[in-house]
Design a protein around this motif. Structure first.
Motif, PDB file in Angstrom:
ATOM      1  N   SER A 195       0.830  -1.206   0.000  1.00 29.59           N
ATOM      2  CA  SER A 195       0.000   0.000   0.000  1.00 29.59           C
ATOM      3  C   SER A 195       0.862   1.254   0.000  1.00 29.59           C
ATOM      4  N   ILE A 196       1.904   1.246   0.820  1.00 22.88           N
ATOM      5  CA  ILE A 196       2.785   2.409   0.945  1.00 22.88           C
ATOM      6  C   ILE A 196       3.462   2.725  -0.383  1.00 22.88           C
ATOM      7  N   MET A 197       3.987   1.682  -1.021  1.00 25.13           N
ATOM      8  CA  MET A 197       4.712   1.902  -2.268  1.00 25.13           C
ATOM      9  C   MET A 197       3.789   2.355  -3.394  1.00 25.13           C
ATOM     10  N   ALA A 198       2.591   1.789  -3.447  1.00 24.70           N
ATOM     11  CA  ALA A 198       1.635   2.189  -4.481  1.00 24.70           C
ATOM     12  C   ALA A 198       1.248   3.659  -4.305  1.00 24.70           C
ATOM     13  N   ASN A 199       1.033   4.060  -3.064  1.00 27.09           N
ATOM     14  CA  ASN A 199       0.691   5.461  -2.797  1.00 27.09           C
ATOM     15  C   ASN A 199       1.839   6.395  -3.146  1.00 27.09           C
ATOM     16  N   HIS A 200       3.019   6.073  -2.672  1.00 26.37           N
ATOM     17  CA  HIS A 200       4.149   6.982  -2.868  1.00 26.37           C
ATOM     18  C   HIS A 200       4.624   7.033  -4.317  1.00 26.37           C
ATOM     19  N   ALA A 201       4.305   6.006  -5.090  1.00 29.45           N
ATOM     20  CA  ALA A 201       4.661   6.026  -6.512  1.00 29.45           C
ATOM     21  C   ALA A 201       3.937   7.147  -7.247  1.00 29.45           C
ATOM     22  N   LEU A 202       2.851   7.633  -6.650  1.00 27.95           N
ATOM     23  CA  LEU A 202       2.122   8.756  -7.242  1.00 27.95           C
ATOM     24  C   LEU A 202       2.934  10.047  -7.188  1.00 27.95           C
ATOM     25  N   SER A 203       4.060  10.018  -6.500  1.00 29.55           N
ATOM     26  CA  SER A 203       4.920  11.202  -6.419  1.00 29.55           C
ATOM     27  C   SER A 203       5.649  11.487  -7.725  1.00 29.55           C
ATOM     28  N   LEU A 204       5.690  10.509  -8.617  1.00 31.74           N
ATOM     29  CA  LEU A 204       6.344  10.696  -9.911  1.00 31.74           C
ATOM     30  C   LEU A 204       5.356  11.223 -10.947  1.00 31.74           C
ATOM     31  N   ASN A 205       5.865  12.053 -11.859  1.00 31.26           N
ATOM     32  CA  ASN A 205       5.052  12.571 -12.952  1.00 31.26           C
ATOM     33  C   ASN A 205       4.550  11.407 -13.804  1.00 31.26           C
ATOM     34  N   PRO A 206       3.285  11.408 -14.205  1.00 30.18           N
ATOM     35  CA  PRO A 206       2.775  10.310 -15.041  1.00 30.18           C
ATOM     36  C   PRO A 206       3.585  10.118 -16.326  1.00 30.18           C
ATOM     37  N   GLU A 207       4.202  11.177 -16.823  1.00 29.81           N
ATOM     38  CA  GLU A 207       4.981  11.086 -18.055  1.00 29.81           C
ATOM     39  C   GLU A 207       6.429  10.702 -17.737  1.00 29.81           C
ATOM     40  N   ILE A 208       6.856   9.574 -18.282  1.00 29.60           N
ATOM     41  CA  ILE A 208       8.209   9.081 -18.041  1.00 29.60           C
ATOM     42  C   ILE A 208       9.242  10.092 -18.532  1.00 29.60           C
ATOM     43  N   GLY A 209      10.247  10.314 -17.700  1.00 32.14           N
ATOM     44  CA  GLY A 209      11.296  11.259 -18.039  1.00 32.14           C
ATOM     45  C   GLY A 209      11.059  12.655 -17.505  1.00 32.14           C
ATOM     46  N   MET A 210       9.860  12.882 -16.927  1.00 30.75           N
ATOM     47  CA  MET A 210       9.517  14.211 -16.424  1.00 30.75           C
ATOM     48  C   MET A 210       9.744  14.348 -14.923  1.00 30.75           C
ATOM     49  N   GLY A 211      10.262  13.290 -14.306  1.00 28.42           N
ATOM     50  CA  GLY A 211      10.654  13.382 -12.904  1.00 28.42           C
ATOM     51  C   GLY A 211       9.502  13.405 -11.935  1.00 28.42           C
ATOM     52  N   ILE A 212       9.604  14.298 -10.956  1.00 29.42           N
ATOM     53  CA  ILE A 212       8.661  14.356  -9.846  1.00 29.42           C
ATOM     54  C   ILE A 212       7.400  15.135 -10.228  1.00 29.42           C
ATOM     55  N   HIS A 213       6.245  14.657  -9.776  1.00 31.26           N
ATOM     56  CA  HIS A 213       4.970  15.322 -10.037  1.00 31.26           C
ATOM     57  C   HIS A 213       5.023  16.747  -9.485  1.00 31.26           C
ATOM     58  N   PRO A 214       4.621  17.752 -10.263  1.00 33.68           N
ATOM     59  CA  PRO A 214       4.767  19.148  -9.833  1.00 33.68           C
ATOM     60  C   PRO A 214       3.951  19.522  -8.600  1.00 33.68           C
ATOM     61  N   GLN A 215       2.872  18.782  -8.313  1.00 30.88           N
ATOM     62  CA  GLN A 215       2.050  19.088  -7.148  1.00 30.88           C
ATOM     63  C   GLN A 215       2.493  18.344  -5.892  1.00 30.88           C
ATOM     64  N   VAL A 216       3.484  17.481  -6.039  1.00 34.49           N
ATOM     65  CA  VAL A 216       3.991  16.741  -4.888  1.00 34.49           C
ATOM     66  C   VAL A 216       5.107  17.563  -4.253  1.00 34.49           C
ATOM     67  N   ARG A 217       4.733  18.329  -3.252  1.00 37.43           N
ATOM     68  CA  ARG A 217       5.671  19.247  -2.601  1.00 37.43           C
ATOM     69  C   ARG A 217       5.070  19.716  -1.278  1.00 37.43           C
ATOM     70  N   CYS A 218       5.896  20.368  -0.481  1.00 33.19           N
ATOM     71  CA  CYS A 218       5.458  20.854   0.825  1.00 33.19           C
ATOM     72  C   CYS A 218       4.292  21.838   0.696  1.00 33.19           C
ATOM     73  N   GLY A 219       3.296  21.671   1.549  1.00 30.13           N
ATOM     74  CA  GLY A 219       2.174  22.597   1.596  1.00 30.13           C
ATOM     75  C   GLY A 219       1.145  22.420   0.502  1.00 30.13           C
ATOM     76  N   SER A 220       1.337  21.428  -0.372  1.00 29.49           N
ATOM     77  CA  SER A 220       0.407  21.188  -1.479  1.00 29.49           C
ATOM     78  C   SER A 220      -0.563  20.083  -1.083  1.00 29.49           C
ATOM     79  N   ALA A 221      -1.858  20.372  -1.175  1.00 32.74           N
ATOM     80  CA  ALA A 221      -2.852  19.395  -0.737  1.00 32.74           C
ATOM     81  C   ALA A 221      -3.933  19.127  -1.775  1.00 32.74           C
ATOM     82  N   LEU A 222      -4.558  20.177  -2.293  1.00 30.23           N
ATOM     83  CA  LEU A 222      -5.767  20.022  -3.086  1.00 30.23           C
ATOM     84  C   LEU A 222      -5.544  19.279  -4.398  1.00 30.23           C
TER      85      LEU A 222
END
Length: 429
Positions: A195-222
């Protein structure tokens, strides 16, 4: 010259600076009316948000699971506030033998008896049972459903067998979930490794090569998929009550929230934003940041939180001196492996996507920051190892400052951040 003391491990170090050089000290705003910690805790428990008082929710004979954080978050001072929660339960007729403490270790290591004593305090430890959650113990997990993001939610059976689950922790900025505390006590806290790994994998941008999801950062919720997925998972469990503290710059419990696990946490987020979100008028060439001392700098895994926040106060390509003793080194073999055994960040991203783990992601996150900024790390980690990921390792702050001077950067405009792991600079453009 002036000087300022920053925490390093269990000690402090003196940072020299000139008045012309310093842009400011980025730290939490002082509270207008600082109350005694006891008063803060009691007031929160007596005035829950969107919920009855805890003592009014429970009945004699019911089993209570109090979920607590692990030793890496001992700074929350749970040994101080937990006795008040126990008293509240006792006032509701709950017998001591019907209360257990479950440590939300997530994917972290198990803890020693001495560490359990630190978490609960000597008095509670003598009377109550403490259990470390084991995310890999599939036989002790219950499947509750799958979120809309595709995360299978499997949660600790010990907690689910209780009549009430009480979440505890601290509201603080978090580089993946946006906010620590709240729902994180469920996922990742007492969920399965899968469960933990599946959730945290959402931290990556859906597009391969684009790195970290732009909304995955401190203070970002919505719009943060990691946060939203965690909330869905917590809804399957529907914990009865939450108590979270907000730690002030002195390391004391400055404020606290209690009540509904979502509504109370949202109120805590607002408080943290008001206190720990610091607007800056310009970015600096140099940031000298402390993770906040032990245990926040126990390893690079934990200290990465300070690095994530410090970069927000830096100009592109600027320099950060991170004070983090790292007595436990990188904190996880996978962090070390990802940092040291890949040639570039493209390879690191591919490795994280192929077999996601939180530790791999943290390694990748550090590598991404190291590629964009100059990092000088004051720690016990071997400089030779750090050099492989473009981080300059030194043993003392003096050496770090000499590095800056050697590079012709002495006298650059700088910020000091005494509690980098919990303070978020926001640039007012």
């Amino acid at each position: 010259m002036h000087s300022y003391r920053l925490k390093y491990g269990r000690e402090t170090v003196e940072v020299p600076y000139s008045e012309q050089q310093l842009l400011g000290i980025i730290q939490s705003r002082p509270e207008a009316d600082e109350k005694a910690e006891e008063a803060v805790v009691i007031q929160a428990l007596q005035n829950p948000i969107h919920s009855p008082r805890l003592k009014e929710m429970v009945k004699p004979g019911e089993k209570i699971c109090i979920v607590i954080s692990d030793i890496t978050r001992a700074w929350q001072k749970m040994s101080f506030y937990l006795p008040y929660i126990v008293e509240e339960l006792q006032a509701g007729g709950i017998a001591d033998q019907d209360i257990l403490f479950l440590s939300a270790t997530g994917s972290h290591r198990n803890q020693s008896e001495e560490e359990h004593k630190v978490l609960l305090g000597e008095k509670l430890y003598k009377h109550f049972k403490v259990i470390d959650h084991d995310s890999r113990d599939q036989g002790n997990m219950v499947y509750l459903g799958t979120t809309s993001y595709g995360t299978p939610v499997k949660v600790n059976k010990i907690a689910l067998d209780c009549d009430h689950i009480v979440l505890t922790g601290a509201v603080v900025y978090h580089d993946l979930a946006g906010w620590g505390g709240g729902k994180k006590s469920i996922l990742p806290g007492i969920s399965s490794y899968e469960s933990i790994m599946a959730n945290h994998a959402l931290s990556l941008n859906p597009e391969i090569g684009m790195g970290i999801h732009p909304q995955v950062r401190c203070g970002s919720a919505l719009e943060n998929p990691v946060n939203l997925d965690m909330l869905e998972a917590a809804a399957f469990v529907n914990p009865s009550f939450l108590f979270n503290v907000i730690i002030n710059e002195k390391g004391n419990i400055g404020q606290a929230v209690a009540g509904h696990y979502v509504k109370a946490h949202e109120a805590g987020q607002q408080i943290v934003d008001e206190l720990d979100s610091i607007t800056i008028g310009q970015r600096a060439d140099l940031v000298i940041v402390s993770a906040g001392g032990y245990p926040k700098d126990i390893n690079l895994y934990q200290a990465s939180k300070a690095l994530v926040n410090a970069k927000e106060a830096l100009k592109p390509g600027g320099t950060v001196i991170l004070l983090s003793e790292c007595e436990e080194g990188f904190g996880h073999d996978e962090v070390e492996d990802l940092l040291l055994n890949y040639e570039n960040n493209q390879e690191r991203e591919a490795a994280v996507r192929q077999d996601y783990t939180v530790s791999k992601f943290i390694g990748y996150l550090v590598a991404e920051i190291a590629a964009a900024y100059q990092i000088i790390l004051v720690s016990k980690i071997s400089p030779e190892k750090l050099a492989k990921v473009n981080i300059q390792g030194v043993a003392t702050l003096e050496e770090a400052l000499q590095q800056v001077e050697t590079q012709g950067k002495a006298g650059q405009k700088l910020y000091l951040m005494p509690y980098g792991a919990s303070t978020l600079p926001k640039w007012n453009q």
